[in-house]
Design a protein around this motif. Structure first.
Motif, PDB file in Angstrom:
ATOM      1  N   LEU A  81       0.821  -1.204   0.000  1.00  0.00           N
ATOM      2  CA  LEU A  81       0.000   0.000   0.000  1.00  0.00           C
ATOM      3  C   LEU A  81       0.859   1.260   0.000  1.00  0.00           C
ATOM      4  O   LEU A  81       0.556   2.235  -0.702  1.00  0.00           O
ATOM      5  CB  LEU A  81      -0.936  -0.004   1.210  1.00  0.00           C
ATOM      6  CG  LEU A  81      -2.060  -1.054   1.183  1.00  0.00           C
ATOM      7  CD1 LEU A  81      -2.837  -1.019   2.484  1.00  0.00           C
ATOM      8  CD2 LEU A  81      -2.999  -0.803  -0.004  1.00  0.00           C
ATOM      9  N   VAL A  82       1.934   1.246   0.779  1.00  0.00           N
ATOM     10  CA  VAL A  82       2.837   2.398   0.808  1.00  0.00           C
ATOM     11  C   VAL A  82       3.490   2.595  -0.552  1.00  0.00           C
ATOM     12  O   VAL A  82       3.602   3.716  -1.052  1.00  0.00           O
ATOM     13  CB  VAL A  82       3.906   2.215   1.912  1.00  0.00           C
ATOM     14  CG1 VAL A  82       4.971   3.301   1.811  1.00  0.00           C
ATOM     15  CG2 VAL A  82       3.256   2.246   3.290  1.00  0.00           C
ATOM     16  N   ALA A  83       3.920   1.487  -1.184  1.00  0.00           N
ATOM     17  CA  ALA A  83       4.539   1.587  -2.511  1.00  0.00           C
ATOM     18  C   ALA A  83       3.559   2.141  -3.531  1.00  0.00           C
ATOM     19  O   ALA A  83       3.908   3.003  -4.352  1.00  0.00           O
ATOM     20  CB  ALA A  83       5.061   0.213  -2.946  1.00  0.00           C
ATOM     21  N   LEU A  84       2.316   1.666  -3.508  1.00  0.00           N
ATOM     22  CA  LEU A  84       1.309   2.172  -4.438  1.00  0.00           C
ATOM     23  C   LEU A  84       1.019   3.650  -4.200  1.00  0.00           C
ATOM     24  O   LEU A  84       0.819   4.421  -5.149  1.00  0.00           O
ATOM     25  CB  LEU A  84       0.025   1.355  -4.303  1.00  0.00           C
ATOM     26  CG  LEU A  84       0.093  -0.100  -4.794  1.00  0.00           C
ATOM     27  CD1 LEU A  84      -1.199  -0.824  -4.479  1.00  0.00           C
ATOM     28  CD2 LEU A  84       0.379  -0.137  -6.304  1.00  0.00           C
ATOM     29  N   LEU A  89       1.563   9.195  -5.984  1.00  0.00           N
ATOM     30  CA  LEU A  89       1.982  10.565  -5.695  1.00  0.00           C
ATOM     31  C   LEU A  89       2.965  11.068  -6.743  1.00  0.00           C
ATOM     32  O   LEU A  89       2.887  12.211  -7.185  1.00  0.00           O
ATOM     33  CB  LEU A  89       2.621  10.622  -4.303  1.00  0.00           C
ATOM     34  CG  LEU A  89       3.079  12.002  -3.815  1.00  0.00           C
ATOM     35  CD1 LEU A  89       1.892  12.941  -3.700  1.00  0.00           C
ATOM     36  CD2 LEU A  89       3.796  11.869  -2.471  1.00  0.00           C
ATOM     37  N   ARG A  90       3.863  10.178  -7.160  1.00  0.00           N
ATOM     38  CA  ARG A  90       4.841  10.563  -8.195  1.00  0.00           C
ATOM     39  C   ARG A  90       4.144  10.886  -9.512  1.00  0.00           C
ATOM     40  O   ARG A  90       4.462  11.870 -10.189  1.00  0.00           O
ATOM     41  CB  ARG A  90       5.845   9.423  -8.387  1.00  0.00           C
ATOM     42  CG  ARG A  90       6.843   9.634  -9.528  1.00  0.00           C
ATOM     43  CD  ARG A  90       7.766  10.796  -9.214  1.00  0.00           C
ATOM     44  NE  ARG A  90       8.741  10.970 -10.258  1.00  0.00           N
ATOM     45  CZ  ARG A  90       8.526  11.643 -11.383  1.00  0.00           C
ATOM     46  NH1 ARG A  90       7.346  12.198 -11.585  1.00  0.00           N
ATOM     47  NH2 ARG A  90       9.469  11.774 -12.286  1.00  0.00           N
TER      48      ARG A  90
END
Length: 233
Positions: A81-84, A89-90
């Motif tokens: 979830l953090v990676a997604l 955001l990027r």
């Protein structure tokens, strides 16, 4: 009588046992074990450091898994979830801002000088493929190059879009606001990573056409609103 602690060994001649005090016995054992022959297969200091680091990382991950609902499964889901979130955001923020004056796509003019018509041809090619950001950049370059070809601007490497707008406004005061707006659009596309759209490109194309038909006012002074800035064109 209390006997002193020590190490007893049998006499080779079958006589009374020999007693070695504890401290000399320990020192003798340490001296023996310190010989290189006993340490040939020991891990290197670097390997021991890496093993220690991995043990600490493992301890942290175990602690995190223990504190996360679902254990290791929950920790894995949380990491995904953090990676997604970071990827989203990027993508939302767009391209990273380039430093002013950096070489490449952010510069107004590249290493090989091109004519205004060449820049206009490139702009229309990008526009036909709906690459509005690239089309806007090329049209801005065409506008500035055209003014240089008409000797209204002196060719100057490293000129910024804002500087070009300021200098052009001196001889084309009727287009002052449009020139500053064009420079701002160029800076936003090139340095802030904000994509242009068809409307923005068409406004700059119309300005380029209008400037080509305009008669310069060679006695005009610097507009009061001139604000030189960044944005190498």
């Amino acid at each position: 009588m209390k006997r002193s602690a020590g190490v007893r060994t049998d006499d080779s001649d079958g006589g009374a046992p020999v007693t070695i005090p504890r401290v000399p016995a320990r020192e003798a054992a340490e001296d023996e074990l310190s010989k290189p022959m006993y340490h040939e297969n020991d891990p290197s200091p670097l390997r021991r450091l890496l093993d220690w680091v991995w043990e600490r990382i493992g301890d942290l991950l175990d602690a995190a898994a223990g504190a996360t609902p679902g254990g290791w499964v929950g920790l894995t889901v949380l990491a995904l979830l953090v990676a997604l979130f970071l990827i989203g955001l990027r993508l939302r923020m767009g391209a990273l801002r380039r430093a002013p004056g950096s070489a490449g796509h952010g510069e107004l003019f590249g290493d090989r000088p091109r004519s205004a018509d060449e820049h206009r041809t490139a702009a229309e090619r990008h526009a036909s493929a709906a690459r509005w950001s690239e089309a806007l950049q090329e049209r801005m370059r065409a506008l500035v190059r055209s003014l240089e070809e008409r000797a209204l601007l002196a060719p100057r490497p490293g000129r910024t879009a804002d500087e070009a707008a300021t200098e052009a406004a001196r001889v084309l005061p009727d287009h002052t606001a449009s020139l500053y707006a064009a420079a701002l659009a160029f800076d936003e596309v090139t340095y802030a990573g904000r994509p242009a759209d068809r409307a923005a490109y068409l406004r700059l194309r119309d300005l380029d056409d209008a400037v080509r038909r305009s008669r310069p006012r060679l006695t005009g002074g610097l507009p009061a609103s001139a604000t030189p800035g960044k944005g190498v064109v």
